[in-house]
Design a protein around this motif. Structure first.
Motif, PDB file in Angstrom:
ATOM      1  N   TYR A 208     -14.812  19.477  98.721  1.00  0.00           N
ATOM      2  CA  TYR A 208     -16.029  18.686  98.847  1.00  0.00           C
ATOM      3  C   TYR A 208     -15.763  17.193  99.004  1.00  0.00           C
ATOM      4  O   TYR A 208     -16.668  16.451  99.420  1.00  0.00           O
ATOM      5  CB  TYR A 208     -16.968  18.977  97.671  1.00  0.00           C
ATOM      6  N   PRO A 240     -23.980  24.381  99.613  1.00  0.00           N
ATOM      7  CA  PRO A 240     -25.273  23.970 100.173  1.00  0.00           C
ATOM      8  C   PRO A 240     -26.402  24.967  99.926  1.00  0.00           C
ATOM      9  O   PRO A 240     -27.580  24.593  99.976  1.00  0.00           O
ATOM     10  CB  PRO A 240     -24.974  23.859 101.671  1.00  0.00           C
ATOM     11  N   ASP A 245     -28.047  19.052  99.147  1.00  0.00           N
ATOM     12  CA  ASP A 245     -27.354  17.818  99.509  1.00  0.00           C
ATOM     13  C   ASP A 245     -25.852  18.019  99.684  1.00  0.00           C
ATOM     14  O   ASP A 245     -25.173  17.182 100.288  1.00  0.00           O
ATOM     15  CB  ASP A 245     -27.603  16.730  98.464  1.00  0.00           C
ATOM     16  N   ALA A 247     -24.445  19.976 101.622  1.00  0.00           N
ATOM     17  CA  ALA A 247     -24.131  20.234 103.025  1.00  0.00           C
ATOM     18  C   ALA A 247     -23.455  19.039 103.680  1.00  0.00           C
ATOM     19  O   ALA A 247     -22.615  19.201 104.573  1.00  0.00           O
ATOM     20  CB  ALA A 247     -25.403  20.601 103.788  1.00  0.00           C
ATOM     21  N   GLU A 248     -23.804  17.822 103.228  1.00  0.00           N
ATOM     22  CA  GLU A 248     -23.203  16.621 103.810  1.00  0.00           C
ATOM     23  C   GLU A 248     -21.739  16.470 103.428  1.00  0.00           C
ATOM     24  O   GLU A 248     -20.990  15.757 104.102  1.00  0.00           O
ATOM     25  CB  GLU A 248     -23.977  15.385 103.346  1.00  0.00           C
ATOM     26  N   ARG A 249     -21.323  17.138 102.353  1.00  0.00           N
ATOM     27  CA  ARG A 249     -19.955  16.977 101.865  1.00  0.00           C
ATOM     28  C   ARG A 249     -19.032  18.113 102.291  1.00  0.00           C
ATOM     29  O   ARG A 249     -17.812  17.983 102.185  1.00  0.00           O
ATOM     30  CB  ARG A 249     -19.959  16.884 100.335  1.00  0.00           C
TER      31      ARG A 249
END
Length: 341
Positions: A208, A240, A245, A247-249
């Protein structure tokens, strides 16, 4: 109750005889210099080896064990490395260990390589010692523990170290240690349950934080078959779905990302653990590991026999596991391999 359908000798407690390997390179092989435990005590660390008994060790015992198991060479490490001290004390401690390792390797050419220890989480001191250990002493990689006083190896605070290790292509062997916060142990040693979880914790951090994407030259070996990573890989990719949130990592292909990590055969030579590692890792990123002398030689012998006899590897894949993957990481041994020594 479910029962194993494997052959009766397919557990690491079997009576398999003879060397399991023929020309293996062991990347998970501990050494315990006499001065190491003594210096830890002098620094006030009475419990020197978290969660395990301290075995007796001499270099002759390692070499004899290697001969009996068909291990041509071993890349040794001193675990758990440098204790959590200030940068100057840690640098001095690391220097003594690394110079000892270099002398040991010089005394046994072709048989031993070594992972340096570093005074992490002190990045500047660690970078200085990394340069000395690799460029001057000629050591083969770096031996790390999962966390240094609560700073895990994938922490962005260590990015300068990651960048330099990636630039050099220095192999990083990561062994678990005790977590920074006490967990319920039920009177059992912390190594029994927490060590595999420690490796999963670290791997989730690497995933992550996208550490391997930001430093694509990193070559990371996770001990003990990657702890529980093979089993947990699909779950780790579900972040995710649990919290949007994340999902961005998460990397675009998290399973392929995790597939870039290496692991070793230590403590997975039995039907249940090995099935998971075999399915996830395959032969491309698997290395031989004995965990000697913390695990009895009889255990690693039987575990090696299981991998060889029941791992389902082709002859070419078996070559990759025994030595070719290691040669890609540790060129010190390439000439000896070509000459059949």
């Amino acid at each position: 109750m479910a029962t194993s359908k494997g052959p009766s000798n397919s557990t690491p407690h079997s009576e398999a005889t003879g060397p399991p390997w023929s020309r293996a390179i062991d990347v998970h092989h501990h050494i315990i210099p006499d001065f190491y435990a003594a210096e830890l005590r002098e620094l006030g660390f009475a419990s020197t080896l978290p969660g395990v008994d301290k075995p007796a060790w001499q270099v002759g015992a390692s070499l004899a064990m290697m001969d009996r198991q068909g291990i041509r060479a071993a890349v040794v490490n001193v675990w758990p490395g440098v204790p959590p001290v200030d940068a100057a004390t840690g640098a001095k401690f690391a220097r003594r260990v690394n110079e000892y390792l270099a002398g040991l390797v010089a005394d046994h050419p072709g048989r031993l390589g070594a992972f340096a220890v570093l005074p992490l989480p002190h990045v500047d001191a660690a970078l200085e010692e990394l340069a000395y250990a690799v460029d001057v002493l000629g050591l083969d990689g770096v031996g790390l523990v999962t966390n240094y006083g609560g700073v895990y190896v994938g922490d962005p605070a260590l990015d300068a170290f990651h960048a330099e290790a990636a630039r050099r292509g220095t192999p990083l062997f990561v062994h678990p240690t005790a977590p920074p916060v006490d967990q319920p142990t039920f009177g059992l040693p912390v190594s029994l349950c927490e060590f595999p979880f420690e490796t999963v914790r670290l791997t989730s951090q690497l995933l992550y934080n996208r550490t391997l994407d930001r430093h694509p030259g990193l070559r990371v070996i996770l001990s003990h078959g990657g702890g529980g990573v093979a089993y947990y890989a699909g779950r780790l990719a579900c972040g995710p779905l649990i919290r949007a949130d994340l999902a961005e990592r998460l990397p675009a292909d998290p399973l392929a990302y995790l597939g870039r990590l290496y692991s070793d055969t230590a403590m997975i030579g039995e039907p249940h653990a090995f099935a998971s590692v075999r399915s996830f890792t395959g032969a491309e990123r698997l290395l031989v590991g004995s965990d000697f002398p913390f695990m009895p030689e009889s255990y690693s012998t039987a575990g090696g026999h299981f991998v060889v006899d029941h791992g389902g590897f082709s002859a070419g894949d078996m070559d990759r596991v025994e030595f070719q993957n290691a040669l890609d990481l540790f060129p010190r041994f390439a000439d000896d391999q070509q000459e059949g020594r």
